[in-house]
Design a protein around this motif. Structure first.
Motif, PDB file in Angstrom:
ATOM      1  N   ARG A  47       0.794  -1.260  -0.098  1.00 40.46           N
ATOM      2  CA  ARG A  47       0.005   0.177  -0.121  1.00 40.46           C
ATOM      3  C   ARG A  47       1.042   1.158   0.215  1.00 40.46           C
ATOM      4  O   ARG A  47       2.060   1.392   0.207  1.00 40.46           O
ATOM      5  CB  ARG A  47      -0.854   0.115   1.325  1.00 40.46           C
ATOM      6  CG  ARG A  47      -2.001  -1.307   1.419  1.00 40.46           C
ATOM      7  CD  ARG A  47      -2.823  -0.861   2.626  1.00 40.46           C
ATOM      8  NE  ARG A  47      -3.539  -2.147   2.633  1.00 40.46           N
ATOM      9  CZ  ARG A  47      -3.524  -3.252   3.474  1.00 40.46           C
ATOM     10  NH1 ARG A  47      -1.997  -3.279   4.122  1.00 40.46           N
ATOM     11  NH2 ARG A  47      -4.201  -4.315   3.588  1.00 40.46           N
ATOM     12  N   SER A  50      -0.272   6.877  -4.243  1.00 40.89           N
ATOM     13  CA  SER A  50      -0.979   5.566  -4.472  1.00 40.89           C
ATOM     14  C   SER A  50       0.108   4.649  -4.631  1.00 40.89           C
ATOM     15  O   SER A  50       1.219   4.599  -5.314  1.00 40.89           O
ATOM     16  CB  SER A  50      -1.516   6.007  -6.048  1.00 40.89           C
ATOM     17  OG  SER A  50      -2.278   4.602  -6.322  1.00 40.89           O
ATOM     18  N   ASP A  52      -3.080  -0.402  -4.135  1.00 42.61           N
ATOM     19  CA  ASP A  52      -4.328   0.408  -4.127  1.00 42.61           C
ATOM     20  C   ASP A  52      -4.715   0.576  -5.510  1.00 42.61           C
ATOM     21  O   ASP A  52      -5.859   0.616  -5.881  1.00 42.61           O
ATOM     22  CB  ASP A  52      -3.656   1.931  -3.582  1.00 42.61           C
ATOM     23  CG  ASP A  52      -3.242   1.845  -2.164  1.00 42.61           C
ATOM     24  OD1 ASP A  52      -3.892   0.985  -1.346  1.00 42.61           O
ATOM     25  OD2 ASP A  52      -2.249   2.587  -2.072  1.00 42.61           O
ATOM     26  N   GLU A  93      -8.095  -0.316  -7.823  1.00 41.77           N
ATOM     27  CA  GLU A  93      -8.972   0.460  -8.544  1.00 41.77           C
ATOM     28  C   GLU A  93      -9.096  -0.207 -10.054  1.00 41.77           C
ATOM     29  O   GLU A  93     -10.139   0.213 -10.696  1.00 41.77           O
ATOM     30  CB  GLU A  93      -8.176   1.708  -8.525  1.00 41.77           C
ATOM     31  CG  GLU A  93      -8.563   2.655  -7.470  1.00 41.77           C
ATOM     32  CD  GLU A  93     -10.016   2.968  -6.871  1.00 41.77           C
ATOM     33  OE1 GLU A  93     -10.461   3.064  -7.823  1.00 41.77           O
ATOM     34  OE2 GLU A  93     -10.127   3.019  -5.631  1.00 41.77           O
ATOM     35  N   ASN A 112      -4.441  10.753  -5.771  1.00 40.61           N
ATOM     36  CA  ASN A 112      -4.979   9.446  -5.280  1.00 40.61           C
ATOM     37  C   ASN A 112      -4.954   8.166  -6.216  1.00 40.61           C
ATOM     38  O   ASN A 112      -4.609   8.554  -7.554  1.00 40.61           O
ATOM     39  CB  ASN A 112      -6.582   9.821  -4.932  1.00 40.61           C
ATOM     40  CG  ASN A 112      -7.431  10.340  -5.872  1.00 40.61           C
ATOM     41  OD1 ASN A 112      -7.389   9.706  -6.991  1.00 40.61           O
ATOM     42  ND2 ASN A 112      -7.811  11.386  -5.554  1.00 40.61           N
ATOM     43  N   PRO A 113      -5.292   6.894  -5.665  1.00 37.05           N
ATOM     44  CA  PRO A 113      -5.287   5.785  -6.588  1.00 37.05           C
ATOM     45  C   PRO A 113      -6.422   5.935  -7.846  1.00 37.05           C
ATOM     46  O   PRO A 113      -6.248   5.298  -8.885  1.00 37.05           O
ATOM     47  CB  PRO A 113      -5.659   4.845  -5.581  1.00 37.05           C
ATOM     48  CG  PRO A 113      -5.171   5.177  -4.481  1.00 37.05           C
ATOM     49  CD  PRO A 113      -5.549   6.738  -4.417  1.00 37.05           C
TER      50      PRO A 113
END
Length: 348
Positions: free
Chosen positions: A117, A123, A127, A131, A276-277
């Protein structure tokens, strides 16, 4: 055991390989006192780990990990770096792993992507894969099939290194980087002997390269890039020349890769920056869909390096051609879809 070593560490002495391996064995089996372990990690970090200590830690972790059985006839490559640069770039090594698998699997090459992670980055590899539809962690027994059929598996670090649960609370309490941050890329559960390994600075680059020699790595590139604004990154980028330490044939050589000479230069990093991811996953999907620009160039550079390391191509130019074909033919998208399919629970 650690208590006996602390006086030497306080005086600035290094641990020899045998003593260091015994200490790390004790950590992996839960036999290390947490306070003593914290002191050991802090003292090593303060003066800097040595290649003997790193190699010993890697050997100990390898002994205690849950391995991935490699299908016969496959050459395994990894694209895991040390992290810690605070990069806001999208998941470059994960994207490159997918493209490398698509281009390499027909040539008997597969990618065992080791990762975790996010800690300091926007990210983490796990992660962004989640997605992208990959269910993690996959049971270790399912990973050989993924290597064989998709050409790629993801080795989620906590699922393969149970001994690290003993060190985890100590590391969290310390709140600083420790030798364990460098050990992750040296402990691939599939035993990858071909590696593209990114680091944040030149000193770490040399340290890791020398450690890989001690671990009998067949072929690795340890890469670091300094952007024009002084930012250091652990990957090849189209924004600046890349410093490479090449570990091969029991020697270390150094080279510089100029993205402009390869026709892959780009000017601005804004196109590869994410928060972000979710944004990282969207960017990866756009690259795999064939969109041109800095993100694609970044992926091509790193996938090409991995393909050269895995000996799928003899030059970066030829490897870039292979990686380009893997994207533009849809093979890379198929590879990701196959990995996601194989990651689904058996009951549907």
């Amino acid at each position: 055991m650690i208590r006996d070593a602390l006086p030497r560490l306080v005086q600035g002495h290094h641990l020899d390989a045998d003593d260091a391996e015994k200490l790390f064995d004790a950590v992996m089996t839960g036999d290390a006192d947490p306070i003593q372990l914290g002191a050991m990690l802090a003292l090593i970090q303060a003066r800097g780990a040595t290649t003997d200590e790193l190699a010993a830690g890697a050997r100990a972790m390898r002994k205690h990990l849950i391995p991935v059985t490699t299908p016969v006839g496959l050459r395994i490559v990894d694209t895991c770096g040390t992290g810690g640069t605070g990069s806001r770039f999208f998941n470059v090594s994960t994207s490159a792993a997918i493209v490398t698998a698509a281009a390499g699997r027909p040539k008997g090459i597969a990618v065992a992507k080791h990762g975790n992670r996010a800690v300091t980055s926007a990210s983490g590899s796990s992660d962004v894969l989640q997605e992208l539809g990959v269910n993690l962690p996959m049971p270790p027994t399912h990973l050989p099939k993924a290597l064989d059929e998709a050409g790629i598996c993801f080795c989620f670090a906590p699922a393969h290194h149970p001994g690290m649960k003993h060190a985890g609370p100590v590391r969290a309490a310390l709140g600083i980087r420790t030798i364990f941050n460098l050990l992750g890329p040296l402990t691939n559960p599939a035993g990858a002997q071909h590696q593209l390994l990114g680091v944040g600075d030149a000193a770490t680059q040399q340290l890791i390269a020398e450690t890989l020699l001690k671990l009998d790595t067949q072929h690795a590139w340890v890469v670091t890039t300094e952007l024009p604004d002084g930012t250091r990154l652990g990957e090849l980028t189209p924004f600046a020349p890349v410093s490479v330490a090449i570990v091969r044939n029991n020697t270390i050589t150094h080279d510089t890769i100029d993205p402009a000479a390869l026709g892959l230069a780009a000017d601005t990093t804004s196109a590869v920056t994410v928060e972000n991811p979710q944004q990282s996953a969207a960017l990866i999907q756009s690259v795999l869909a064939g969109d041109k620009g800095a993100p694609r160039n970044t992926v091509l550079l790193n996938a090409a390096a991995a393909l050269v390391i895995a000996e799928a191509a003899d030059t970066l130019d030829n490897a870039i051609t292979l990686a380009t074909q893997a994207i533009d033919s849809g093979a890379a998208r198929h590879t990701l879809a196959k990995l996601a399919e194989l990651s689904k629970p058996a009951d549907g």
